[in-house]
Design an enzyme around this catalytic site. Sequence first.
Site, PDB file in Angstrom:
ATOM      1  N   ARG A 104       0.811  -1.223   0.000  1.00 65.18           N
ATOM      2  CA  ARG A 104       0.000   0.000   0.000  1.00 65.18           C
ATOM      3  C   ARG A 104       0.841   1.268   0.000  1.00 65.18           C
ATOM      4  O   ARG A 104       0.343   2.344  -0.306  1.00 65.18           O
ATOM      5  CB  ARG A 104      -0.942  -0.002   1.215  1.00 65.18           C
ATOM      6  CG  ARG A 104      -2.123  -0.944   1.054  1.00 65.18           C
ATOM      7  CD  ARG A 104      -2.931  -1.063   2.328  1.00 65.18           C
ATOM      8  NE  ARG A 104      -2.258  -1.880   3.326  1.00 65.18           N
ATOM      9  CZ  ARG A 104      -2.806  -2.253   4.486  1.00 65.18           C
ATOM     10  NH1 ARG A 104      -4.039  -1.857   4.775  1.00 65.18           N
ATOM     11  NH2 ARG A 104      -2.140  -3.005   5.340  1.00 65.18           N
ATOM     12  N   HIS A 138      -1.291  -4.798  -4.934  1.00 63.68           N
ATOM     13  CA  HIS A 138      -2.193  -3.675  -4.664  1.00 63.68           C
ATOM     14  C   HIS A 138      -2.253  -2.742  -5.875  1.00 63.68           C
ATOM     15  O   HIS A 138      -3.318  -2.230  -6.227  1.00 63.68           O
ATOM     16  CB  HIS A 138      -1.724  -2.928  -3.428  1.00 63.68           C
ATOM     17  CG  HIS A 138      -2.664  -1.882  -2.942  1.00 63.68           C
ATOM     18  ND1 HIS A 138      -3.960  -2.159  -2.547  1.00 63.68           N
ATOM     19  CD2 HIS A 138      -2.512  -0.535  -2.790  1.00 63.68           C
ATOM     20  CE1 HIS A 138      -4.560  -1.041  -2.173  1.00 63.68           C
ATOM     21  NE2 HIS A 138      -3.707  -0.042  -2.313  1.00 63.68           N
ATOM     22  N   LYS A 202     -16.079   7.409  -2.372  1.00 67.64           N
ATOM     23  CA  LYS A 202     -15.735   7.610  -0.965  1.00 67.64           C
ATOM     24  C   LYS A 202     -14.614   8.622  -0.825  1.00 67.64           C
ATOM     25  O   LYS A 202     -13.937   8.967  -1.799  1.00 67.64           O
ATOM     26  CB  LYS A 202     -15.304   6.290  -0.322  1.00 67.64           C
ATOM     27  CG  LYS A 202     -13.936   5.804  -0.781  1.00 67.64           C
ATOM     28  CD  LYS A 202     -13.488   4.567  -0.034  1.00 67.64           C
ATOM     29  CE  LYS A 202     -12.053   4.218  -0.425  1.00 67.64           C
ATOM     30  NZ  LYS A 202     -11.556   3.021   0.246  1.00 67.64           N
ATOM     31  N   THR A 238     -13.713  -0.149   5.510  1.00 71.12           N
ATOM     32  CA  THR A 238     -14.116   0.307   4.176  1.00 71.12           C
ATOM     33  C   THR A 238     -15.139  -0.630   3.556  1.00 71.12           C
ATOM     34  O   THR A 238     -16.182  -0.201   3.045  1.00 71.12           O
ATOM     35  CB  THR A 238     -12.885   0.412   3.257  1.00 71.12           C
ATOM     36  OG1 THR A 238     -11.989   1.387   3.780  1.00 71.12           O
ATOM     37  CG2 THR A 238     -13.290   0.802   1.837  1.00 71.12           C
TER      38      THR A 238
END
Length: 326
Positions: A104, A138, A202, A238
């Site tokens: 990440r 990712h 979001k 999330t």
Amino acid sequence: MTAKSGTPKKQLMLFSGRAHPELAEEVAKVLNVRITPQAAYDFANGEIFVRFNESVRGTDAFVIESHTEPINQWVMEQLLMVDALKRASAKRITVIMPFYPYARQDKKHKGREPISARLIADIFKTAGADRIMTVDLHTAQIQGFFDGPVDHLFAQSILAGHIEATYGGSDITVVSPDSGRVRLAEKWASYLGDRPIAFIHKTRDPLKPNEAVANRVVGEVAGRLCVLVDDMIDTGGTIVKACDALLDAGASDVVIAATHGILSDPATERLANCKAREVIFTNTLPIPPEKRFPGMTVLSIAPMLARAIQEVFEDGSVTSMFDGNA
């Protein structure tokens, strides 16, 4: 002295760290090989010691380690295994990290931040890794961080195959939990027979990790079974908010599917209490009994890893495993 004739015989050897031995044993069983015995333990101050109990000279070595909590310990253990193999004259060393650590942190969001995913690639190269094999990065750009071949495997066929077999007759919409995963949702939708897609708009504060605010649903989800897809679930905040947003928007049901079940607390509680019909993971990371619940399904990644190892060992094509779309 007379010269020897013929081509030297290649030898595959599989090595496993201590983080997720069950996965390594599954891979070994599919390959019909054994895991090379080794001594591995921690000193009182936390230092790790590794020594292989057999000669590895000239071998094609595959080192598998799942980087679960405590992640830094298992990264260090795999690095030491690679260093030991290099110093013991292994011919080629392939590092298998089903879950790429620090993935990440693949770019700088603000000044004075590290690009940790690049650092991981650099230190494994320095340790002696010739090749990296991993599952569902990712971001795909991480492949370029390593100075050597990277086999990027996709768990979509395993997860989507389960969805198709279980829910194929339903009116499915594939949903991305944010706009950054829309491309992943498109691939899923194509695999499942050109299903419609949607995503959750979001916002996230980069100064507050593991916190997100689900805003609105973009796409047609009313009266449909929504398959909510992601590469990993950490604390679950999330994905649970996205599930709630879909149900509020009129979805008939929600199924959650993700490759990597990190499941840091309180993820298990959140997922167990959310209104999703099923939560599906692969076993790239160990999911112990205390983190499982009745609505969870864990699918094995071992056959895919074993086939990829075989292709690399035989100098075949890993891309062919994904119909040329790797």
